[in-house]
Design an enzyme around this catalytic site. Sequence first.
Site: not given
Ligand code: ACM
Length: 544
Positions: A170, A199, A270, A333-334, A400, A425, A427, A476, A478
């Site tokens: 990011r 990503d 991602h 993930d996601e 997570w 987390y 962040d 993370w 961002e």
């Molecule tokens: C995540 O926070 N998407 C692993």
Amino acid sequence: MLNLTKKWALLLGFATCLALPLTAVIPLPQELQVLETPPFVMTEETSLVTDSAFRAEAEIAAEELRRSTGFALPISDAGAEITLPAIFFQKDTAIEGSEAYALEVRSQQVVIRAATPAGAFYGYQTFRQLLPPQVYSRTKRPGVKWVAPACTVKDAPRLQWRGLMVDDCRHFLGGAAIREMIDAMAAYKLNTLHWHLTDDQGWRIEIKAYPELTAKGATRDNSALPRDRWRPDGKSYGPYFYTQEEIHDIVAYAAARHITIVPEIEMPGHALCLLTAFPELSCTGGPFKPRWMWGVEPDILCAGNDAVFPFMEKILDEVMALFPSKYIHCGGDEAPKDRWNVCPKCQARIQEKGLRNSHHLQTWFIQHFADYLESKGRHLIGWDEILEGGLPKGAAVMSWRGKQGGIRAAAMGHNVVMAPNDYAYLDYGQGLTYAQDPYEYNGYCITVAKTYSIDPTAGIPEHMQRHVIGLQGNLWSEYIWDGADQQWKAWPRAAALSEAGWTAQEKRSWEDFAKRIPGAVTRLRFLGINCAPLPSPLEPVETK
Ligand code: ACM
Ligand code: ZN
């Protein structure tokens, strides 16, 4: 009356003064005994004496101690004629545990004993914490008396993976930021750096077989505006990526500090930057551009396309050649199933393999790479979504979305690293005021007390707790723009995670840690780390 109060104040002051260096020790050792004998004082006459097995650790120790003290601190081999005072690094195979050590601080000598170089390194880190905080300085600090209290320590960690994840996608933070993070992690006995390198918003690792990945995936047209994430800033970002040579050097720098770097190559989701360069590996054929918005991209690798598998294997081959880690992180993930649900190739794969649905297709997909990594003597680790269609054999889970996925996976006998967003987390905001931190993540708040309160094995039957191999904080990026921002988010909460991962649960107490954490803030700042202040009040929270 006044006199008595004064006397107490003096006594109290003296006690605080004596106790001060010990209040800085984080993570708390398994056994620490203060001796009522004179302290060790490091001077111009002090030398280091090492067994050959720990030469590299002694070199790092001497280099760091020379920077702040300005002393010569010569290193000699064990067996040579020694004059005291000296700091000894001694190999002792009777000390059990790959990271265990014993430390003895006496007036004329400091003895660090371990069976392994990692143990010797951690013995040195504990000794360093016993010295005044200026010892962390990268420049000479004249006028400091380098005193460490006499004590004995016996120590070994609770968990084998004590980690932080950094996200270079990011925002690209660069090699200097990584090295500074490694220095701070080493000081707090964190031993795993999970490096998020690919990503939707950036592909940050050179792959020699596919130069298009960085030619097309390392630059995006825009980034989200700092305080308005739905609008683009109109500024091209990149090209930013690490060459293999830079990665090689960073891996070696980390290894010298007993930190394993676990790389992450995201799949099947991602992966938009990969698809920008190779749109034929998607379900729709593209075209694509690296994503500028934060959030999750619906276009993912096509699990029905046979070409995807050798392509990703070739990437993993180069990744394995660069990173000797036992685990390789493959994301997972996601990964929205919108495309797979309507893609003829993905649907044909589901039919062909007799799978129930797209979630099971993801399990099949991840299983392929888990098997591939196993065939090369490595293991796959993935985010807890890899549980959704049944857990691929041999895969480890990084939990997570809370601890629940990890609890399930451990109960099924899979290895687990806990990185739950509600504790780890980093962040997310840390309970500071807007003036102190205007870029707190979306209003979420995880205070240092909350982070400290995690018990990584809570909720898991005792006989399965050994499957919880680790605890990790995630950064993370961002809302992290550079190394200084990253340090601000990481510290001091990473010190709380360090103790939660290292120290036996029954030895930990928030009240005690709360007395020691201000010392860590001071030390980290001497190290040049942009450590955030502690929130006020430093309130405790219940352990879940
Ligand atoms: C995540 O926070 N998407 C692993
Ligand atoms: Zn498809």
